[in-house]
Design a protein around this motif. Structure first.
Motif, PDB file in Angstrom:
ATOM      1  N   VAL A  96     -14.993 -10.979  -6.434  1.00  0.00           N
ATOM      2  CA  VAL A  96     -14.477 -10.893  -5.096  1.00  0.00           C
ATOM      3  C   VAL A  96     -13.628  -9.854  -4.628  1.00  0.00           C
ATOM      4  CG1 VAL A  96     -14.996 -13.447  -4.821  1.00  0.00           C
ATOM      5  CG2 VAL A  96     -12.784 -12.695  -5.419  1.00  0.00           C
ATOM      6  N   ARG A  97     -13.443  -9.644  -3.643  1.00  0.00           N
ATOM      7  CA  ARG A  97     -12.178  -8.503  -3.238  1.00  0.00           C
ATOM      8  C   ARG A  97     -11.234  -9.455  -2.448  1.00  0.00           C
ATOM      9  NH1 ARG A  97     -13.937  -2.431  -2.851  1.00  0.00           N
ATOM     10  NH2 ARG A  97     -15.313  -2.278  -4.663  1.00  0.00           N
ATOM     11  N   ILE A  98     -10.040  -9.277  -2.725  1.00  0.00           N
ATOM     12  CA  ILE A  98      -8.960  -9.813  -2.009  1.00  0.00           C
ATOM     13  C   ILE A  98      -8.159  -8.905  -0.973  1.00  0.00           C
ATOM     14  CG2 ILE A  98      -6.891 -11.373  -2.213  1.00  0.00           C
ATOM     15  CD1 ILE A  98      -8.120 -12.088  -4.768  1.00  0.00           C
ATOM     16  N   SER A  99      -8.122  -8.934  -0.001  1.00  0.00           N
ATOM     17  CA  SER A  99      -7.333  -7.758   0.997  1.00  0.00           C
ATOM     18  C   SER A  99      -6.134  -8.338   1.516  1.00  0.00           C
ATOM     19  CB  SER A  99      -8.564  -7.476   1.999  1.00  0.00           C
ATOM     20  OG  SER A  99      -9.691  -6.719   1.350  1.00  0.00           O
ATOM     21  N   GLY A 100      -5.520  -7.643   1.907  1.00  0.00           N
ATOM     22  CA  GLY A 100      -4.309  -8.172   2.784  1.00  0.00           C
ATOM     23  C   GLY A 100      -2.909  -8.457   1.970  1.00  0.00           C
ATOM     24  N   ILE A 101      -2.629  -8.302   0.767  1.00  0.00           N
ATOM     25  CA  ILE A 101      -1.862  -8.563  -0.329  1.00  0.00           C
ATOM     26  C   ILE A 101      -1.072  -7.318  -0.511  1.00  0.00           C
ATOM     27  CG2 ILE A 101      -1.016  -9.436  -2.365  1.00  0.00           C
ATOM     28  CD1 ILE A 101      -3.559 -11.153  -2.747  1.00  0.00           C
ATOM     29  N   GLU A 161      -2.329 -17.140  -7.548  1.00  0.00           N
ATOM     30  CA  GLU A 161      -1.571 -17.809  -6.323  1.00  0.00           C
ATOM     31  C   GLU A 161      -2.614 -18.113  -4.978  1.00  0.00           C
ATOM     32  OE1 GLU A 161       2.000 -15.963  -5.339  1.00  0.00           O
ATOM     33  OE2 GLU A 161       2.887 -16.379  -7.077  1.00  0.00           O
ATOM     34  N   ILE A 162      -3.305 -17.155  -4.626  1.00  0.00           N
ATOM     35  CA  ILE A 162      -4.090 -17.238  -3.522  1.00  0.00           C
ATOM     36  C   ILE A 162      -5.265 -18.111  -3.891  1.00  0.00           C
ATOM     37  CG2 ILE A 162      -5.968 -15.995  -2.315  1.00  0.00           C
ATOM     38  CD1 ILE A 162      -3.319 -14.875  -1.684  1.00  0.00           C
ATOM     39  N   PHE A 163      -5.765 -18.347  -5.117  1.00  0.00           N
ATOM     40  CA  PHE A 163      -6.743 -19.077  -5.492  1.00  0.00           C
ATOM     41  C   PHE A 163      -6.102 -20.429  -5.591  1.00  0.00           C
ATOM     42  CE2 PHE A 163      -8.492 -15.819  -7.915  1.00  0.00           C
ATOM     43  CZ  PHE A 163      -9.108 -14.912  -7.131  1.00  0.00           C
ATOM     44  N   LYS A 164      -5.060 -21.026  -5.509  1.00  0.00           N
ATOM     45  CA  LYS A 164      -4.446 -22.220  -5.653  1.00  0.00           C
ATOM     46  C   LYS A 164      -4.281 -22.618  -4.297  1.00  0.00           C
ATOM     47  CE  LYS A 164      -1.786 -21.748 -10.002  1.00  0.00           C
ATOM     48  NZ  LYS A 164      -0.356 -21.828 -10.503  1.00  0.00           N
ATOM     49  N   ALA A 165      -4.033 -21.753  -3.285  1.00  0.00           N
ATOM     50  CA  ALA A 165      -3.999 -22.177  -1.903  1.00  0.00           C
ATOM     51  C   ALA A 165      -5.247 -22.428  -1.358  1.00  0.00           C
ATOM     52  CB  ALA A 165      -3.482 -20.609  -1.091  1.00  0.00           C
ATOM     53  N   ALA A 216       0.959   7.354   1.778  1.00  0.00           N
ATOM     54  CA  ALA A 216       1.693   7.136   2.961  1.00  0.00           C
ATOM     55  C   ALA A 216       2.217   5.764   2.834  1.00  0.00           C
ATOM     56  CB  ALA A 216       0.777   7.239   4.294  1.00  0.00           C
ATOM     57  N   PRO A 217       3.468   5.645   3.742  1.00  0.00           N
ATOM     58  CA  PRO A 217       4.405   4.421   3.693  1.00  0.00           C
ATOM     59  C   PRO A 217       3.734   3.482   4.572  1.00  0.00           C
ATOM     60  CG  PRO A 217       5.260   6.188   4.927  1.00  0.00           C
ATOM     61  CD  PRO A 217       4.239   6.748   4.204  1.00  0.00           C
ATOM     62  N   ASP A 218       2.883   3.859   5.549  1.00  0.00           N
ATOM     63  CA  ASP A 218       2.426   2.798   6.510  1.00  0.00           C
ATOM     64  C   ASP A 218       0.730   2.532   6.166  1.00  0.00           C
ATOM     65  OD1 ASP A 218       1.437   5.402   7.061  1.00  0.00           O
ATOM     66  OD2 ASP A 218       1.504   5.250   9.170  1.00  0.00           O
ATOM     67  N   ALA A 219       0.450   3.194   4.741  1.00  0.00           N
ATOM     68  CA  ALA A 219      -1.075   2.894   4.596  1.00  0.00           C
ATOM     69  C   ALA A 219      -1.389   1.423   4.145  1.00  0.00           C
ATOM     70  CB  ALA A 219      -1.503   3.921   3.355  1.00  0.00           C
ATOM     71  N   PRO A 220      -2.503   0.708   4.480  1.00  0.00           N
ATOM     72  CA  PRO A 220      -2.814  -0.515   4.056  1.00  0.00           C
ATOM     73  C   PRO A 220      -2.872  -0.577   2.659  1.00  0.00           C
ATOM     74  CG  PRO A 220      -4.758   0.577   4.909  1.00  0.00           C
ATOM     75  CD  PRO A 220      -3.690   1.323   4.856  1.00  0.00           C
ATOM     76  N   PRO A 221      -2.489  -2.042   2.051  1.00  0.00           N
ATOM     77  CA  PRO A 221      -2.406  -1.955   0.642  1.00  0.00           C
ATOM     78  C   PRO A 221      -3.879  -2.001   0.138  1.00  0.00           C
ATOM     79  CG  PRO A 221      -2.077  -4.381   1.934  1.00  0.00           C
ATOM     80  CD  PRO A 221      -1.945  -2.973   2.710  1.00  0.00           C
ATOM     81  N   ARG A 222      -4.122  -1.728  -1.015  1.00  0.00           N
ATOM     82  CA  ARG A 222      -5.475  -1.673  -1.752  1.00  0.00           C
ATOM     83  C   ARG A 222      -6.052  -3.028  -1.896  1.00  0.00           C
ATOM     84  NH1 ARG A 222      -4.578   1.692  -6.902  1.00  0.00           N
ATOM     85  NH2 ARG A 222      -2.422   0.291  -6.764  1.00  0.00           N
ATOM     86  N   PRO A 223      -7.198  -3.053  -1.752  1.00  0.00           N
ATOM     87  CA  PRO A 223      -7.811  -4.606  -1.999  1.00  0.00           C
ATOM     88  C   PRO A 223      -7.603  -4.731  -3.603  1.00  0.00           C
ATOM     89  CG  PRO A 223      -9.603  -3.128  -1.619  1.00  0.00           C
ATOM     90  CD  PRO A 223      -8.269  -2.361  -1.339  1.00  0.00           C
ATOM     91  N   ILE A 224      -7.790  -6.179  -3.960  1.00  0.00           N
ATOM     92  CA  ILE A 224      -7.784  -6.479  -5.531  1.00  0.00           C
ATOM     93  C   ILE A 224      -9.135  -6.936  -5.798  1.00  0.00           C
ATOM     94  CG2 ILE A 224      -6.951  -8.306  -7.075  1.00  0.00           C
ATOM     95  CD1 ILE A 224      -4.458  -8.419  -5.592  1.00  0.00           C
TER      96      ILE A 224
END
Length: 237
Positions: free
Chosen positions: A101-106, A120-124, A144-152
């Motif tokens: 799976v891919r986790i985005s937004g962290i 932690e995400i899976f526990k939630a 870039a400082p405003d670049a979105p985080p890379r997915p896991i």
């Protein structure tokens, strides 16, 4: 002397006959009836030549047309074979991702432990003890400082853990807002799903999602359709 005189007389008569013939021929050529006959003969000759040339050209064009049809069929067969091989290769690649799976937004940090963050995400999601085989960020580091985080990208050891996470991922809307979990799709399938989501935004279809690597849509007649290629979406665009 007499013989020589007779010879000259015959030559003169012959010359006279030739001259007379020339005059008669010239006069005949002036005759409209003769001219009409000659035109008809010339016309028939030209038409016969034209018919012969056209016949030869038609035969040549027919041969070329047959060659082109044969080549077009060969190209179509090759394109079909390439598409079949591409789909088979894509199917095999997607199967290799069936436990991921891919986790985005962290948000990313320099000293992060992506394995601990993922757990932690899976526990939630009330999946406290999934067995993770591999986990890491996907793609090059953002500069870039405003670049979105890379997915896991998280690969479980068993398909059951992955299925449990996918079943409960909707809980993130309440428990971890801004975090999303999606299937790990091949580039081709991810592109198709993106196109399907654009159609949802345009209200040309009602919904789109993936299930075990299969791209599905809900059309405006409330019918679920499986989408295999981008061409399958063309009739909804």
């Amino acid at each position: 002397m007499i013989t020589r005189s007779r010879s000259k007389s015959k030559s003169a008569d012959l010359d006279m006959d030739t001259n007379d013939f020339k005059l008669y021929l010239i006069e005949a050529l002036k005759d409209k009836g003769v001219q009409s006959v000659m035109r008809e003969v010339h016309k028939e000759s030209v038409e016969a030549t034209a018919d012969l040339v056209c016949s030869k050209l038609e035969a040549k064009f027919a041969h070329i047309h047959r060659l082109l049809e044969s080549k077009d069929k060969r190209i179509a067969d090759l394109e079909k074979t390439v598409q079949q091989l591409t789909l088979k290769q894509d199917e095999a690649e997607q199967y290799s991702r069936r436990t991921s799976v891919r986790i985005s937004g962290i948000p990313e940090t320099q000293t992060e432990d992506v394995s601990a963050v993922s757990l932690e995400i899976f526990k939630a999601l009330d999946v406290p003890t999934p067995i993770i085989n591999r986990v890491h960020r996907v793609g090059p580091k953002r500069t870039a400082p405003d670049a979105p985080p890379r997915p896991i990208l998280c690969q479980f050891l068993s398909y059951g853990d992955k299925a449990e996470v996918m079943k409960k991922k909707k809980l993130l809307k309440v428990r971890r807002r801004g975090v999303y979990i999606t299937e790990d799709l091949t580039r081709r399938r991810a592109s198709i799903l993106y196109q399907a989501r654009m159609l949802v935004r345009q209200k040309k279809i009602r919904a789109s999602w993936s299930s075990d690597g299969v791209i599905l849509i809900l059309d405006n007649r409330s019918t679920i359709r499986r989408i295999v290629t981008a061409e399958d979406l063309a009739k909804y665009a």
